[in-house]
Design an enzyme around this catalytic site. Structure first.
Site, PDB file in Angstrom:
ATOM      1  N   LYS A  74       0.834  -1.209   0.000  1.00 16.21           N
ATOM      2  CA  LYS A  74       0.000   0.000   0.000  1.00 16.21           C
ATOM      3  C   LYS A  74       0.869   1.261   0.000  1.00 16.21           C
ATOM      4  CE  LYS A  74      -2.983   0.878   3.531  1.00 16.21           C
ATOM      5  NZ  LYS A  74      -2.856   2.284   3.991  1.00 16.21           N
ATOM      6  N   SER A  75       1.877   1.307   0.850  1.00 19.64           N
ATOM      7  CA  SER A  75       2.717   2.512   0.933  1.00 19.64           C
ATOM      8  C   SER A  75       3.438   2.775  -0.389  1.00 19.64           C
ATOM      9  CB  SER A  75       3.767   2.352   2.034  1.00 19.64           C
ATOM     10  OG  SER A  75       3.152   2.371   3.290  1.00 19.64           O
ATOM     11  N   ARG A  92       2.842   5.904  -3.270  1.00 18.05           N
ATOM     12  CA  ARG A  92       3.973   6.729  -3.721  1.00 18.05           C
ATOM     13  C   ARG A  92       4.161   6.611  -5.231  1.00 18.05           C
ATOM     14  NH1 ARG A  92       4.286   5.769   1.453  1.00 18.05           N
ATOM     15  NH2 ARG A  92       5.516   7.058   2.874  1.00 18.05           N
ATOM     16  N   SER A  99       7.355   9.447  11.673  1.00 17.68           N
ATOM     17  CA  SER A  99       6.207   9.292  10.774  1.00 17.68           C
ATOM     18  C   SER A  99       6.652   9.446   9.326  1.00 17.68           C
ATOM     19  CB  SER A  99       5.140  10.335  11.092  1.00 17.68           C
ATOM     20  OG  SER A  99       4.249  10.458   9.989  1.00 17.68           O
ATOM     21  N   ASP A 108       1.779  -0.848  11.899  1.00 13.66           N
ATOM     22  CA  ASP A 108       0.489  -1.303  11.364  1.00 13.66           C
ATOM     23  C   ASP A 108       0.175  -2.751  11.745  1.00 13.66           C
ATOM     24  OD1 ASP A 108       0.131   1.183  10.228  1.00 13.66           O
ATOM     25  OD2 ASP A 108       0.960   0.602   8.290  1.00 13.66           O
ATOM     26  N   LYS A 139      -4.699   6.263  14.758  1.00 17.89           N
ATOM     27  CA  LYS A 139      -4.732   5.567  13.464  1.00 17.89           C
ATOM     28  C   LYS A 139      -6.174   5.599  12.941  1.00 17.89           C
ATOM     29  CE  LYS A 139      -0.431   4.636  12.874  1.00 17.89           C
ATOM     30  NZ  LYS A 139       0.267   5.265  11.744  1.00 17.89           N
ATOM     31  N   ARG A 177      -6.700   2.406  17.997  1.00 14.79           N
ATOM     32  CA  ARG A 177      -6.350   0.982  18.004  1.00 14.79           C
ATOM     33  C   ARG A 177      -5.900   0.500  19.378  1.00 14.79           C
ATOM     34  NH1 ARG A 177      -3.254   0.617  12.133  1.00 14.79           N
ATOM     35  NH2 ARG A 177      -5.169   0.685  10.902  1.00 14.79           N
TER      36      ARG A 177
HETATM   37  C1  S3P Z   1       2.466   5.083   6.093  1.00  9.76           C
HETATM   38  C2  S3P Z   1       3.080   5.452   7.257  1.00  9.76           C
HETATM   39  C3  S3P Z   1       2.593   5.060   8.594  1.00  9.76           C
HETATM   40  C4  S3P Z   1       1.642   3.877   8.512  1.00  9.76           C
HETATM   41  C5  S3P Z   1       0.622   4.067   7.433  1.00  9.76           C
HETATM   42  C6  S3P Z   1       1.285   4.206   6.075  1.00  9.76           C
HETATM   43  C7  S3P Z   1       3.041   5.541   4.809  1.00  9.76           C
HETATM   44  O1  S3P Z   1       1.905   6.143   9.179  1.00  9.76           O
HETATM   45  O2  S3P Z   1       1.011   3.676   9.742  1.00  9.76           O
HETATM   46  O3  S3P Z   1      -0.258   2.956   7.391  1.00  9.76           O
HETATM   47  O4  S3P Z   1       2.713   4.977   3.751  1.00  9.76           O
HETATM   48  O5  S3P Z   1       3.822   6.503   4.836  1.00  9.76           O
HETATM   49  P1  S3P Z   1       2.694   7.336   9.958  1.00  9.76           P
HETATM   50  O6  S3P Z   1       3.504   8.062   8.977  1.00  9.76           O
HETATM   51  O7  S3P Z   1       1.591   8.181  10.535  1.00  9.76           O
HETATM   52  O8  S3P Z   1       3.506   6.665  11.005  1.00  9.76           O
END
Ligand code: S3P
Length: 447
Positions: A32-33, A37, A182, A331, A358, A362
């Protein structure tokens, strides 16, 4: 349909036991991340990028809709393996178009926060909003550094969405010390800095996931990165690139946990990202005594990928997860807490206050759900304690509240799927945010 014929669906889904061990191999959906991007960076770049393996989920679709509203052209089609592949033609040097309506990011915090950094360095005014959950999540952490760079907001110092970002071509590069680890914050600042004059740097108290630093150079952005620091040199000319997205370790963690909860299981998860910033759950499960290992098989761009093999392990033990490692499991904490509930002894997750903000609270939800299982779980300050019980017997008729949060829905679904009695999970369809075929994938592993 007349009203007399209409059926009111129960507000929960019944998750039946899978009825056997999980065996064999599978691939999990795209990360997903990295998918967010790939779509967002391609939209910012000059030219046409080719993307493959992109996660087809509600969150990523929110990013796709957002960049389309800003003038990028997205031609991604669903493939036989369920991923999205195709092209994104970006707005490049001409910049994003002024959208004619607010951009709704749905449930996706990554879309909303990264978008703020993306529009900040351009002369446009963009209103960003989201669903009820996203409107509760903290946004000041992104607003504060962008305001230091010279971006304005309406209202002036907003805490929550909806927020209007009033961009500026005159952003100043900054050296920012982030109060939290973060990746969303880091990325928003680096993306704004990509179009500011000079070096923009983000320092973090602990390492967060580094997909942005790994991918930006592929899009021609001069980037340097260390363990808790990343910088970009602006203004850069972002150029199109091709991205192959590996499987999502955060989704793989649910399959790995299922294999540890369903007696006799043996599963191999293929083609998953093995980025060390994302496989903290493998390290944690190892420390709990689980029979789990990863094997490296190459890289997509600079992202390592390979397989994770996991075998049912009858005796697990509790362990401590120090605060410096929390970002690498952030996560996965709900599902790791469920595994810890089946282990001997106490598991402590240190400094997990971020869990409160979140997709739902959670921290409270984990304690509530484990309590329903008869497991003692509590918070002390920002630490989460779980006192495991290897002889845990799940009572019949449990209804778990997912709070509309995909990772909680999947966690509580595992109680029913890997146990002996069905459980009920409210709003289970929210799994579509990250892993739409979650249950089907688990069922496919039962011979
Ligand atoms: C993410 C960063 C994390 C993660 C989120 C996805 C990302 O959050 O919990 O599910 O893709 O950069 P934070 O940046 O708030 O830690």
């Amino acid at each position: 349909m007349s009203t007399s014929e209409s059926v009111t669906l129960p507000p929960y889904t019944i998750i039946e036991p899978l009825g056997g061990p999980l065996e064999g191999s599978l691939t999990v959906p795209g990360d997903k991340s990295i998918s967010h991007r790939a779509v967002l960076f391609a939209a910012m770049a000059e030219g046409t990028s080719h993307l493959t393996g992109v996660l087809d989920s509600e969150d990523v679709r929110a990013s796709i809709r957002a960049v389309e509203a800003l003038g990028a052209s997205v031609l991604l089609d669903r493939q036989a393996d369920g991923t999205l592949a195709g092209t994104v033609t970006g707005w490049g040097q001409q910049g994003p178009a002024q959208p004619d309506a607010p951009i709704d990011c749905g449930n996706s915090g990554t879309t909303a926060r990264l978008l703020m950094g993306i529009v900040a360095p351009w002369d446009i005014k963009v209103t960003i909003t989201g669903d009820a959950s996203l409107q509760k999540r903290p946004m000041r952490r992104i607003v504060a550094p962008l305001a230091k760079m010279g971006c304005d907001f309406e209202p002036e110092t907003p805490e929550h969405l909806p927020i209007t970002v009033c961009g500026s071509r005159e952003l100043r590069a900054i050296d920012y010390t982030s109060p939290m680890a973060s990746a969303q914050l880091k990325t928003a600042v680096l993306l704004a800095g990509t179009f500011a004059e000079g070096t923009t740097t983000v320092n973090e108290p602990a390492p967060s996931r580094n997909h942005t630093e790994l991918m930006l150079p592929e899009f021609n952005v001069p980037t340097t990165a260390g363990t808790r620091v990343a910088s970009v040199q602006g203004p850069a000319e972002m150029l199109a690139s091709d991205v192959v997205v590996p499987g999502d370790p955060s989704s793989a963690a649910f399959v790995a946990a299922a294999a540890l909860l369903a007696r006799g299981s043996s599963v191999r998860i293929e083609n998953v990202s093995l980025n060390p910033a994302r496989i903290g759950f493998v390290r944690t499960l190892e420390r709990m005594g689980a029979d789990i290992r990863e094997s490296y098989e190459g890289a997509e761009g600079k992202e390592p990928r390979g397989a994770i093999t996991i075998n049912y392990t009858p005796t697990l033990r509790g362990c401590e997860i120090p605060s410096q490692h929390i970002a690498s499991v952030i996560d996965e904490i709900p599902v790791l807490a469920l595994v810890a509930a089946h282990a001997r002894g106490i598991t402590v997750f240190h400094e997990v206050g971020e869990l409160r903000v979140k997709e739902s609270d959670r921290l409270a939800a984990i304690i509530e759900g484990l309590g329903q299982l008869g497991i003692d779980a509590w918070e002390e300050g920002d630490d989460l304690y779980v006192e495991g019980n290897p002889n845990l017997q799940v009572p019949a008729g449990l209804v778990f509240d997912s709070h509309g949060d995909h990772r909680l829905a999947m966690t509580w679904a595992l109680v029913g799927a890997c146990g002996r009695v069905p459980v009920n999970v409210t709003e289970f369809t929210c799994v579509a945010v990250s892993y739409p075929d979650f249950l089907a994938d688990l069922k496919g592993l039962v011979k």
